[in-house]
Scaffold this motif. Sequence first.
Motif, PDB file in Angstrom:
ATOM      1  N   ALA A   1      64.718  58.913  43.478  1.00 25.58           N
ATOM      2  CA  ALA A   1      64.107  60.194  43.852  1.00 25.58           C
ATOM      3  C   ALA A   1      63.584  60.137  45.287  1.00 25.58           C
ATOM      4  O   ALA A   1      63.738  61.085  46.060  1.00 25.58           O
ATOM      5  CB  ALA A   1      62.978  60.538  42.879  1.00 25.58           C
ATOM      6  N   SER A   2      62.978  58.995  45.644  1.00 29.57           N
ATOM      7  CA  SER A   2      62.460  58.837  47.012  1.00 29.57           C
ATOM      8  C   SER A   2      63.608  58.916  48.010  1.00 29.57           C
ATOM      9  O   SER A   2      63.454  59.476  49.101  1.00 29.57           O
ATOM     10  CB  SER A   2      61.731  57.502  47.159  1.00 29.57           C
ATOM     11  OG  SER A   2      60.627  57.445  46.286  1.00 29.57           O
ATOM     12  N   ALA A   3      64.752  58.334  47.645  1.00 31.90           N
ATOM     13  CA  ALA A   3      65.918  58.345  48.531  1.00 31.90           C
ATOM     14  C   ALA A   3      66.396  59.778  48.741  1.00 31.90           C
ATOM     15  O   ALA A   3      66.698  60.177  49.870  1.00 31.90           O
ATOM     16  CB  ALA A   3      67.036  57.488  47.926  1.00 31.90           C
TER      17      ALA A   3
ATOM     18  N   MET B   1      64.584  62.459  48.526  1.00 31.77           N
ATOM     19  CA  MET B   1      63.602  63.171  49.343  1.00 31.77           C
ATOM     20  C   MET B   1      63.696  62.748  50.803  1.00 31.77           C
ATOM     21  O   MET B   1      63.613  63.581  51.705  1.00 31.77           O
ATOM     22  CB  MET B   1      62.194  62.939  48.802  1.00 31.77           C
ATOM     23  CG  MET B   1      61.985  63.648  47.465  1.00 31.77           C
ATOM     24  SD  MET B   1      60.537  63.053  46.566  1.00 31.77           S
ATOM     25  CE  MET B   1      59.274  63.954  47.420  1.00 31.77           C
ATOM     26  N   ALA B   2      63.885  61.451  51.032  1.00 31.97           N
ATOM     27  CA  ALA B   2      64.005  60.959  52.412  1.00 31.97           C
ATOM     28  C   ALA B   2      65.252  61.550  53.057  1.00 31.97           C
ATOM     29  O   ALA B   2      65.233  61.953  54.221  1.00 31.97           O
ATOM     30  CB  ALA B   2      64.065  59.429  52.418  1.00 31.97           C
TER      31      ALA B   2
ATOM     32  N   GLU C   1      65.274  63.969  56.404  1.00 35.15           N
ATOM     33  CA  GLU C   1      65.779  63.435  57.670  1.00 35.15           C
ATOM     34  C   GLU C   1      67.124  63.996  58.069  1.00 35.15           C
ATOM     35  O   GLU C   1      67.599  63.741  59.160  1.00 35.15           O
ATOM     36  CB  GLU C   1      65.911  61.909  57.565  1.00 35.15           C
ATOM     37  CG  GLU C   1      64.578  61.208  57.388  1.00 35.15           C
ATOM     38  CD  GLU C   1      64.302  60.229  58.510  1.00 35.15           C
ATOM     39  OE1 GLU C   1      65.242  59.913  59.248  1.00 35.15           O
ATOM     40  OE2 GLU C   1      63.155  59.814  58.644  1.00 35.15           O
TER      41      GLU C   1
ATOM     42  N   ARG D   1      69.351  63.019  61.581  1.00 32.60           N
ATOM     43  CA  ARG D   1      70.395  62.010  61.526  1.00 32.60           C
ATOM     44  C   ARG D   1      71.748  62.583  61.944  1.00 32.60           C
ATOM     45  O   ARG D   1      72.534  61.901  62.564  1.00 32.60           O
ATOM     46  CB  ARG D   1      70.494  61.416  60.115  1.00 32.60           C
ATOM     47  CG  ARG D   1      69.207  60.769  59.600  1.00 32.60           C
ATOM     48  CD  ARG D   1      68.818  59.561  60.411  1.00 32.60           C
ATOM     49  NE  ARG D   1      69.880  58.563  60.483  1.00 32.60           N
ATOM     50  CZ  ARG D   1      69.802  57.458  61.212  1.00 32.60           C
ATOM     51  NH1 ARG D   1      68.731  57.239  61.952  1.00 32.60           N
ATOM     52  NH2 ARG D   1      70.779  56.602  61.219  1.00 32.60           N
TER      53      ARG D   1
ATOM     54  N   LEU E   1      73.072  57.644  53.590  1.00 34.08           N
ATOM     55  CA  LEU E   1      72.404  56.381  53.910  1.00 34.08           C
ATOM     56  C   LEU E   1      71.291  56.047  52.919  1.00 34.08           C
ATOM     57  O   LEU E   1      71.256  54.956  52.364  1.00 34.08           O
ATOM     58  CB  LEU E   1      71.839  56.454  55.337  1.00 34.08           C
ATOM     59  CG  LEU E   1      71.031  55.233  55.783  1.00 34.08           C
ATOM     60  CD1 LEU E   1      71.910  53.996  55.883  1.00 34.08           C
ATOM     61  CD2 LEU E   1      70.340  55.502  57.116  1.00 34.08           C
ATOM     62  N   PHE E   2      70.368  56.994  52.681  1.00 34.30           N
ATOM     63  CA  PHE E   2      69.176  56.632  51.907  1.00 34.30           C
ATOM     64  C   PHE E   2      69.491  56.302  50.448  1.00 34.30           C
ATOM     65  O   PHE E   2      68.959  55.331  49.917  1.00 34.30           O
ATOM     66  CB  PHE E   2      68.093  57.695  52.050  1.00 34.30           C
ATOM     67  CG  PHE E   2      67.419  57.637  53.385  1.00 34.30           C
ATOM     68  CD1 PHE E   2      66.744  56.480  53.774  1.00 34.30           C
ATOM     69  CD2 PHE E   2      67.468  58.691  54.271  1.00 34.30           C
ATOM     70  CE1 PHE E   2      66.139  56.392  55.016  1.00 34.30           C
ATOM     71  CE2 PHE E   2      66.865  58.611  55.518  1.00 34.30           C
ATOM     72  CZ  PHE E   2      66.203  57.458  55.897  1.00 34.30           C
TER      73      PHE E   2
ATOM     74  N   VAL F   1      70.562  52.833  50.561  1.00 35.60           N
ATOM     75  CA  VAL F   1      69.458  51.873  50.716  1.00 35.60           C
ATOM     76  C   VAL F   1      68.790  51.655  49.358  1.00 35.60           C
ATOM     77  O   VAL F   1      68.496  50.519  48.964  1.00 35.60           O
ATOM     78  CB  VAL F   1      68.413  52.381  51.744  1.00 35.60           C
ATOM     79  CG1 VAL F   1      67.215  51.437  51.809  1.00 35.60           C
ATOM     80  CG2 VAL F   1      69.045  52.517  53.122  1.00 35.60           C
TER      81      VAL F   1
ATOM     82  N   ILE G   1      68.484  48.116  47.439  1.00 37.18           N
ATOM     83  CA  ILE G   1      67.208  47.504  47.047  1.00 37.18           C
ATOM     84  C   ILE G   1      67.256  47.178  45.559  1.00 37.18           C
ATOM     85  O   ILE G   1      66.859  46.093  45.128  1.00 37.18           O
ATOM     86  CB  ILE G   1      66.022  48.444  47.374  1.00 37.18           C
ATOM     87  CG1 ILE G   1      65.850  48.584  48.890  1.00 37.18           C
ATOM     88  CG2 ILE G   1      64.731  47.921  46.744  1.00 37.18           C
ATOM     89  CD1 ILE G   1      64.804  49.609  49.308  1.00 37.18           C
TER      90      ILE G   1
ATOM     91  N   LEU H   1      70.757  44.045  53.001  1.00 36.84           N
ATOM     92  CA  LEU H   1      70.594  45.441  53.403  1.00 36.84           C
ATOM     93  C   LEU H   1      71.433  45.767  54.641  1.00 36.84           C
ATOM     94  O   LEU H   1      71.964  46.867  54.776  1.00 36.84           O
ATOM     95  CB  LEU H   1      69.118  45.759  53.680  1.00 36.84           C
ATOM     96  CG  LEU H   1      68.206  45.825  52.464  1.00 36.84           C
ATOM     97  CD1 LEU H   1      66.770  46.100  52.897  1.00 36.84           C
ATOM     98  CD2 LEU H   1      68.666  46.908  51.508  1.00 36.84           C
ATOM     99  N   ARG H   2      71.565  44.790  55.526  1.00 34.48           N
ATOM    100  CA  ARG H   2      72.297  45.028  56.775  1.00 34.48           C
ATOM    101  C   ARG H   2      73.769  45.358  56.489  1.00 34.48           C
ATOM    102  O   ARG H   2      74.383  46.141  57.204  1.00 34.48           O
ATOM    103  CB  ARG H   2      72.181  43.800  57.675  1.00 34.48           C
ATOM    104  CG  ARG H   2      72.343  44.106  59.156  1.00 34.48           C
ATOM    105  CD  ARG H   2      71.998  42.916  60.014  1.00 34.48           C
ATOM    106  NE  ARG H   2      70.579  42.687  60.170  1.00 34.48           N
ATOM    107  CZ  ARG H   2      69.947  41.549  59.852  1.00 34.48           C
ATOM    108  NH1 ARG H   2      70.618  40.534  59.331  1.00 34.48           N
ATOM    109  NH2 ARG H   2      68.651  41.432  60.040  1.00 34.48           N
TER     110      ARG H   2
END
Lengths: 189, 188
Positions: A95-97, A99-100, A104, A108, A120-121, A124, A128, A174-175
């Motif tokens: 959910a945070s992804a 929203m981010a 953004e 972007r 992207l988010f 990520v 994670i 992550l990279r």
Amino acid sequence: MVTSPSDAEVIGRSLDEPEAFGLIYDRHATTVLRFLGRRVGAEVAEGLVGELFRIAFERRKTFDASRVSALPWLYGIGSNLLMKHRRGEARRLRASARMAAAGEAPVRRASAGALDARLLFPRVADAIEALPDGEREALLLFAWEDLSYQSVAEALELPIGTVRSRLNRARAHLRELLEPGGESRVRAR
Amino acid sequence: MKPVDLARKLRREAAFEPAALDRGKAVLMAAIRQEVEPTRGPTIVPQIPYEDVSAALSFLERAFGFREIPTARLVRADGGIDHAMLAFGAGVIGIGPEGHHGTISPKSGGIESQYISVYVDDVDAHYQRAVAAGARIANGLRDYAWGDRPYEAHRTYEALDLEGHRWRFHQLMREVPQSARRAGPGED
């Protein structure tokens, strides 16, 4: 000058006067509640915060008195408690992804060559989630809680070198996301 | 963007209810009490009878600052309180319905057969609190150069609770040398 006793002194005193441990709560409960909330949301965190301090109280004999602050120790107890809430954590992270990404997106898109935030988010978040537990925990304590390497080491009861290598591995994982085809690698793991 | 900074972008604060911290502390304090009580419980516990136990409970908390021990409450099937315990400092009392164990409240018995002494840190503040909560004052604040504990002067008042039980609140003021100590001329 009157100085307030360190956490170690308060916990030491609480061995004979258990009520003294209430001061540890007063000092750190807000920080700990926010930490739990970032990971599993308000509702679960509110249920966990008292439980966390109850466990800390019952284990207070094992607190290393050479540490001045009890906070890393409390984070460590919290990290263990959160293991039982992995699904809720994953849901909140997704959910945070979203929203981010929504927040953004315009920025972007404007920069050429950058990965679209909407892609992207979530990636990520997936990455994670895909980290081994030890790496994920070290990363989130470092990145979200702003703990030093030393504090992460105290929280997870690891040598500082192990924390460093876990964080380096987490960074490397992550990279990979930022490289073309990174998404399929995350999914495949 | 660096990997750690990317992870930071997903950090999101939760919105808590204002009482969340209080509830958490209650969990901790219950665990602390559980550890303390078996070893430090007083060896004498006055059991005090009331016609209306739940009114008495809230009065004792409000007027005198006693705290119920939540884990000790016994509730009847109809929801009434069968027995409750209240702590104040190192002291504990029990309250329950009159008629149990041969007891009777002064409200129905018409007589106080005892009074209970309670030692407080600030008897003037305690007096103000009790009066504000509607306690009847049986004897106002007074200083005594003798005490019911050896060698200590004290300042006291006496209050009656909702049903007429008499409570005497003491603040120990100073030590009195044995040589200066004399028998009191019979207090009220």
